[in-house]
Motif scaffolding. Structure first.
Motif, PDB file in Angstrom:
ATOM      1  N   ARG A 210       0.403  53.558 -27.230  1.00  7.97           N
ATOM      2  CA  ARG A 210      -0.800  53.283 -26.438  1.00  7.97           C
ATOM      3  C   ARG A 210      -1.085  54.426 -25.474  1.00  7.97           C
ATOM      4  O   ARG A 210      -2.244  54.816 -25.278  1.00  7.97           O
ATOM      5  N   ALA A 211      -0.031  54.979 -24.878  1.00  9.31           N
ATOM      6  CA  ALA A 211      -0.211  56.100 -23.958  1.00  9.31           C
ATOM      7  C   ALA A 211      -0.769  57.316 -24.683  1.00  9.31           C
ATOM      8  O   ALA A 211      -1.671  58.004 -24.184  1.00  9.31           O
ATOM      9  N   GLN A 212      -0.247  57.578 -25.890  1.00  6.23           N
ATOM     10  CA  GLN A 212      -0.730  58.721 -26.663  1.00  6.23           C
ATOM     11  C   GLN A 212      -2.178  58.522 -27.104  1.00  6.23           C
ATOM     12  O   GLN A 212      -2.972  59.479 -27.114  1.00  6.23           O
ATOM     13  N   MET A 213      -2.536  57.288 -27.461  1.00  7.67           N
ATOM     14  CA  MET A 213      -3.917  57.011 -27.842  1.00  7.67           C
ATOM     15  C   MET A 213      -4.856  57.175 -26.658  1.00  7.67           C
ATOM     16  O   MET A 213      -5.985  57.683 -26.804  1.00  7.67           O
ATOM     17  N   ALA A 214      -4.416  56.758 -25.465  1.00 10.43           N
ATOM     18  CA  ALA A 214      -5.238  56.913 -24.264  1.00 10.43           C
ATOM     19  C   ALA A 214      -5.472  58.389 -23.953  1.00 10.43           C
ATOM     20  O   ALA A 214      -6.580  58.799 -23.592  1.00 10.43           O
ATOM     21  N   ALA A 216      -5.436  60.820 -26.162  1.00 12.80           N
ATOM     22  CA  ALA A 216      -6.322  61.342 -27.200  1.00 12.80           C
ATOM     23  C   ALA A 216      -7.779  60.961 -26.933  1.00 12.80           C
ATOM     24  O   ALA A 216      -8.688  61.784 -27.108  1.00 12.80           O
ATOM     25  N   ARG A 217      -8.002  59.711 -26.489  1.00 17.11           N
ATOM     26  CA  ARG A 217      -9.367  59.290 -26.171  1.00 17.11           C
ATOM     27  C   ARG A 217      -9.930  60.066 -24.991  1.00 17.11           C
ATOM     28  O   ARG A 217     -11.101  60.468 -24.986  1.00 17.11           O
ATOM     29  N   ALA A 218      -9.075  60.286 -23.976  1.00 14.62           N
ATOM     30  CA  ALA A 218      -9.531  61.055 -22.808  1.00 14.62           C
ATOM     31  C   ALA A 218      -9.867  62.485 -23.196  1.00 14.62           C
ATOM     32  O   ALA A 218     -10.890  63.042 -22.752  1.00 14.62           O
ATOM     33  N   ALA A 219      -9.056  63.074 -24.075  1.00 13.51           N
ATOM     34  CA  ALA A 219      -9.324  64.438 -24.522  1.00 13.51           C
ATOM     35  C   ALA A 219     -10.605  64.508 -25.334  1.00 13.51           C
ATOM     36  O   ALA A 219     -11.387  65.477 -25.219  1.00 13.51           O
ATOM     37  N   GLU A 220     -10.860  63.470 -26.141  1.00 18.48           N
ATOM     38  CA  GLU A 220     -12.083  63.447 -26.942  1.00 18.48           C
ATOM     39  C   GLU A 220     -13.317  63.336 -26.059  1.00 18.48           C
ATOM     40  O   GLU A 220     -14.328  64.014 -26.299  1.00 18.48           O
ATOM     41  N   LYS A 221     -13.224  62.512 -25.019  1.00 11.84           N
ATOM     42  CA  LYS A 221     -14.354  62.371 -24.099  1.00 11.84           C
ATOM     43  C   LYS A 221     -14.631  63.688 -23.374  1.00 11.84           C
ATOM     44  O   LYS A 221     -15.769  64.089 -23.201  1.00 11.84           O
TER      45      LYS A 221
END
Length: 225
Positions: A210-214, A216-221
């Motif tokens: 979950r931390a890694q997905m968060a 990745a989402r922050a980097a995408e934004k």
């Protein structure tokens, strides 16, 4: 007139053709198993600590132990379950001793044996390789593979133990001898670690994923701004 059982298992009416009593006592068998476990963990620790440290090393050692037991001790059962009652070697003696807490392991394809064989076979051929894949991923620092294989192995361990406990508790006739040591030390004590430790490891994997997905989402934004 009651017929005296020719074996120490319950129910007493079980027909274990060719049954041979173990040639080793319970304490001797526990000492042999304990020595084997210590040797496996010591060797694994010597190798793994070159690249794996701290809590990661503890997790790696857990999966080494699981993989070794699944692919050796439990594989022996899957290969020899039909003639187990008549075998005389040390590993057969260990299974005979454990079967005092669950006589289904001595039934060799009869009675309520099918669920036990299915469980052991899935453990040997699915969970065992997953454990070794997890160790390999830790060694090579492949975090994505490690988290997925660790989660899968841990969930399957927990599922197996819960189904195993549930099947015995819901059975019409007990498979465990009435003495407390066989229920609490063998049936519960020998299986509970594969419920508790996997719960900790599965929770850890989910948290990290979950931390890694968060991240990745922050980097995408950030990239899309």
């Amino acid at each position: 007139m009651d017929v005296e059982a020719s074996h120490p298992y319950v129910p007493e009416w079980l027909d274990l053709a060719g049954y041979v009593a173990p040639e080793h006592g319970a304490l001797e068998l526990c000492a042999i198993m304990g020595t084997a476990v210590v040797l496996v963990l010591a060797l694994a620790c010597t190798v793994l600590r070159r690249r794996v440290r701290g809590t990661e090393l503890a997790a790696a050692l857990w999966f080494v132990l699981c993989g070794t037991m699944h692919c050796t001790f439990e594989l022996y059962f899957v290969l020899h379950y039909r003639g187990l009652a008549a075998r005389r070697d040390v590993v057969a003696s260990m299974w005979k001793e454990y079967a005092k807490s669950d006589s289904r392991y001595m039934q060799g394809g009869t009675g309520n044996f099918a669920p036990v064989l299915a469980q052991e076979a899935s453990t040997v051929f699915v969970v065992g390789p997953l454990c070794w894949l997890t160790v390999y991923a830790m060694w090579t620092r492949r975090s994505a593979v490690r988290e997925l294989s660790q989660l899968a192995a841990s969930v399957m361990h927990m599922q197996s133990v819960l189904l195993y406990f549930g099947a015995e508790l819901l059975a019409r006739e007990p498979s465990c001898r009435p003495e407390p040591q066989y229920f609490y030390m063998y049936f519960v004590g020998a299986n509970l670690p594969w419920l508790v430790v996997p719960l900790v490891l599965a929770t850890s994997s989910v948290t990290r994923m979950r931390a890694q997905m968060a991240i990745a989402r922050a980097a995408e934004k950030t990239h899309t701004l």
